[in-house]
Design an enzyme around this catalytic site. Structure first.
Site, PDB file in Angstrom:
ATOM      1  N   HIS A  82      45.548 -38.827 -15.251  1.00 23.49           N
ATOM      2  CA  HIS A  82      45.667 -37.384 -15.461  1.00 23.49           C
ATOM      3  C   HIS A  82      45.013 -36.653 -14.308  1.00 23.49           C
ATOM      4  O   HIS A  82      44.027 -37.107 -13.732  1.00 23.49           O
ATOM      5  CB  HIS A  82      45.037 -36.955 -16.793  1.00 23.49           C
ATOM      6  CG  HIS A  82      43.628 -37.423 -16.984  1.00 23.49           C
ATOM      7  ND1 HIS A  82      43.318 -38.717 -17.356  1.00 23.49           N
ATOM      8  CD2 HIS A  82      42.437 -36.780 -16.853  1.00 23.49           C
ATOM      9  CE1 HIS A  82      42.011 -38.848 -17.458  1.00 23.49           C
ATOM     10  NE2 HIS A  82      41.437 -37.686 -17.140  1.00 23.49           N
ATOM     11  N   CYS A 114      46.514 -45.278 -26.986  1.00 25.99           N
ATOM     12  CA  CYS A 114      46.078 -44.384 -25.913  1.00 25.99           C
ATOM     13  C   CYS A 114      46.142 -42.929 -26.391  1.00 25.99           C
ATOM     14  O   CYS A 114      47.177 -42.464 -26.879  1.00 25.99           O
ATOM     15  CB  CYS A 114      46.961 -44.593 -24.677  1.00 25.99           C
ATOM     16  SG  CYS A 114      46.699 -43.353 -23.404  1.00 25.99           S
ATOM     17  N   GLY A 164      33.974 -41.629 -13.525  1.00 25.60           N
ATOM     18  CA  GLY A 164      33.828 -40.766 -14.700  1.00 25.60           C
ATOM     19  C   GLY A 164      35.092 -40.621 -15.517  1.00 25.60           C
ATOM     20  O   GLY A 164      35.250 -39.651 -16.264  1.00 25.60           O
ATOM     21  N   CYS A 197      48.923 -40.905 -24.668  1.00 21.04           N
ATOM     22  CA  CYS A 197      50.252 -41.324 -25.152  1.00 21.04           C
ATOM     23  C   CYS A 197      50.500 -40.730 -26.536  1.00 21.04           C
ATOM     24  O   CYS A 197      51.621 -40.322 -26.854  1.00 21.04           O
ATOM     25  CB  CYS A 197      50.372 -42.840 -25.195  1.00 21.04           C
ATOM     26  SG  CYS A 197      50.597 -43.601 -23.579  1.00 21.04           S
ATOM     27  N   HIS A 229      52.878 -44.327 -19.558  1.00 27.35           N
ATOM     28  CA  HIS A 229      51.479 -44.726 -19.457  1.00 27.35           C
ATOM     29  C   HIS A 229      51.187 -45.420 -18.129  1.00 27.35           C
ATOM     30  O   HIS A 229      51.750 -46.471 -17.833  1.00 27.35           O
ATOM     31  CB  HIS A 229      51.106 -45.666 -20.616  1.00 27.35           C
ATOM     32  CG  HIS A 229      49.664 -46.060 -20.605  1.00 27.35           C
ATOM     33  ND1 HIS A 229      48.676 -45.321 -21.219  1.00 27.35           N
ATOM     34  CD2 HIS A 229      49.029 -47.111 -20.033  1.00 27.35           C
ATOM     35  CE1 HIS A 229      47.509 -45.906 -21.035  1.00 27.35           C
ATOM     36  NE2 HIS A 229      47.693 -46.993 -20.315  1.00 27.35           N
ATOM     37  N   HIS A 248      44.393 -43.030 -18.991  1.00 27.30           N
ATOM     38  CA  HIS A 248      45.806 -42.656 -18.823  1.00 27.30           C
ATOM     39  C   HIS A 248      45.761 -41.623 -17.706  1.00 27.30           C
ATOM     40  O   HIS A 248      45.139 -40.563 -17.871  1.00 27.30           O
ATOM     41  CB  HIS A 248      46.368 -42.070 -20.133  1.00 27.30           C
ATOM     42  CG  HIS A 248      47.807 -41.650 -20.070  1.00 27.30           C
ATOM     43  ND1 HIS A 248      48.747 -42.029 -21.011  1.00 27.30           N
ATOM     44  CD2 HIS A 248      48.468 -40.861 -19.186  1.00 27.30           C
ATOM     45  CE1 HIS A 248      49.926 -41.510 -20.698  1.00 27.30           C
ATOM     46  NE2 HIS A 248      49.780 -40.783 -19.597  1.00 27.30           N
TER      47      HIS A 248
HETATM   48  P1  AMP Z   1      38.342 -37.737 -17.675  1.00 28.93           P
HETATM   49  O1  AMP Z   1      36.888 -37.668 -18.036  1.00 28.93           O
HETATM   50  O2  AMP Z   1      38.650 -37.420 -16.260  1.00 28.93           O
HETATM   51  O3  AMP Z   1      38.967 -39.040 -18.138  1.00 28.93           O
HETATM   52  O4  AMP Z   1      39.039 -36.567 -18.480  1.00 28.93           O
HETATM   53  C1  AMP Z   1      39.417 -36.674 -19.817  1.00 28.93           C
HETATM   54  C2  AMP Z   1      39.552 -35.264 -20.315  1.00 28.93           C
HETATM   55  O5  AMP Z   1      40.278 -35.308 -21.532  1.00 28.93           O
HETATM   56  C3  AMP Z   1      38.213 -34.568 -20.613  1.00 28.93           C
HETATM   57  O6  AMP Z   1      38.100 -33.410 -19.791  1.00 28.93           O
HETATM   58  C4  AMP Z   1      38.316 -34.249 -22.103  1.00 28.93           C
HETATM   59  O7  AMP Z   1      37.737 -32.998 -22.429  1.00 28.93           O
HETATM   60  C5  AMP Z   1      39.809 -34.265 -22.333  1.00 28.93           C
HETATM   61  N1  AMP Z   1      40.235 -34.534 -23.694  1.00 28.93           N
HETATM   62  C6  AMP Z   1      39.759 -35.498 -24.527  1.00 28.93           C
HETATM   63  N2  AMP Z   1      40.421 -35.464 -25.693  1.00 28.93           N
HETATM   64  C7  AMP Z   1      41.346 -34.468 -25.590  1.00 28.93           C
HETATM   65  C8  AMP Z   1      42.343 -33.934 -26.478  1.00 28.93           C
HETATM   66  N3  AMP Z   1      42.536 -34.431 -27.714  1.00 28.93           N
HETATM   67  N4  AMP Z   1      43.096 -32.898 -26.054  1.00 28.93           N
HETATM   68  C9  AMP Z   1      42.897 -32.384 -24.812  1.00 28.93           C
HETATM   69  N5  AMP Z   1      41.987 -32.839 -23.933  1.00 28.93           N
HETATM   70  C10 AMP Z   1      41.221 -33.872 -24.321  1.00 28.93           C
HETATM   71 ZN    ZN Z   2      48.656 -43.619 -22.321  1.00 28.94          ZN
END
Ligand code: AMP
Ligand code: ZN
Length: 114
Positions: free
Chosen positions: A100, A4, A93, A7, A46, A98
């Protein structure tokens, strides 16, 4: 969970710009910001998404929202408002499975939510 992305950020296997951390929660800058302030607030443990939470998670989820509010109250860029949202599953979307919460602000945000 081993593969993940978030994670791995918790374990410092992938670098991130951390803005808040305690024993249960991590907040870091989104790598592809959609607004001047775009942070991701996660549980270190997680949990796949809001569709997977259980009764035992309710204190933790409440705490994440409290910490977001406390953070926002201290950030002048967020003084005139901000948005907190979480995407769930394919139709929602969600690209990272994980849980957030996005914290977005620092500009007048689009009124459209969908
Ligand atoms: P979601 O589309 O709601 O699942 O949001 C996932 C978010 O994670 C997106 O806004 C991405 O830009 C962000 N994201 C993906 N990889 C990383 C990373 N390595 N560091 C920080 N944010 C990330
Ligand atoms: Zn995770």
């Amino acid at each position: 969970m081993k593969d993940c992305l978030f994670c791995r950020i918790v374990k410092r296997e992938i670098p991130s710009e951390i803005v808040y951390e305690d024993e249960e929660i991590l907040a870091f800058k989104d790598i592809s910001p959609q607004a001047p302030v775009h942070l991701l607030w996660i549980s270190k443990r997680h949990i796949e998404g809001l569709d997977e939470i259980a009764a035992q998670d309710q204190l933790l989820i409440g705490k994440i929202l409290l910490k977001i509010s406390e953070y926002a109250q201290k950030d002048e860029e967020l003084a005139s408002g901000y948005r907190v949202c979480t995407n769930i599953g394919l139709d929602g979307g969600q690209t990272v499975r994980h849980l957030h919460f996005h914290l977005l602000g620092g500009k007048v945000l689009e009124p459209k939510m969908a």
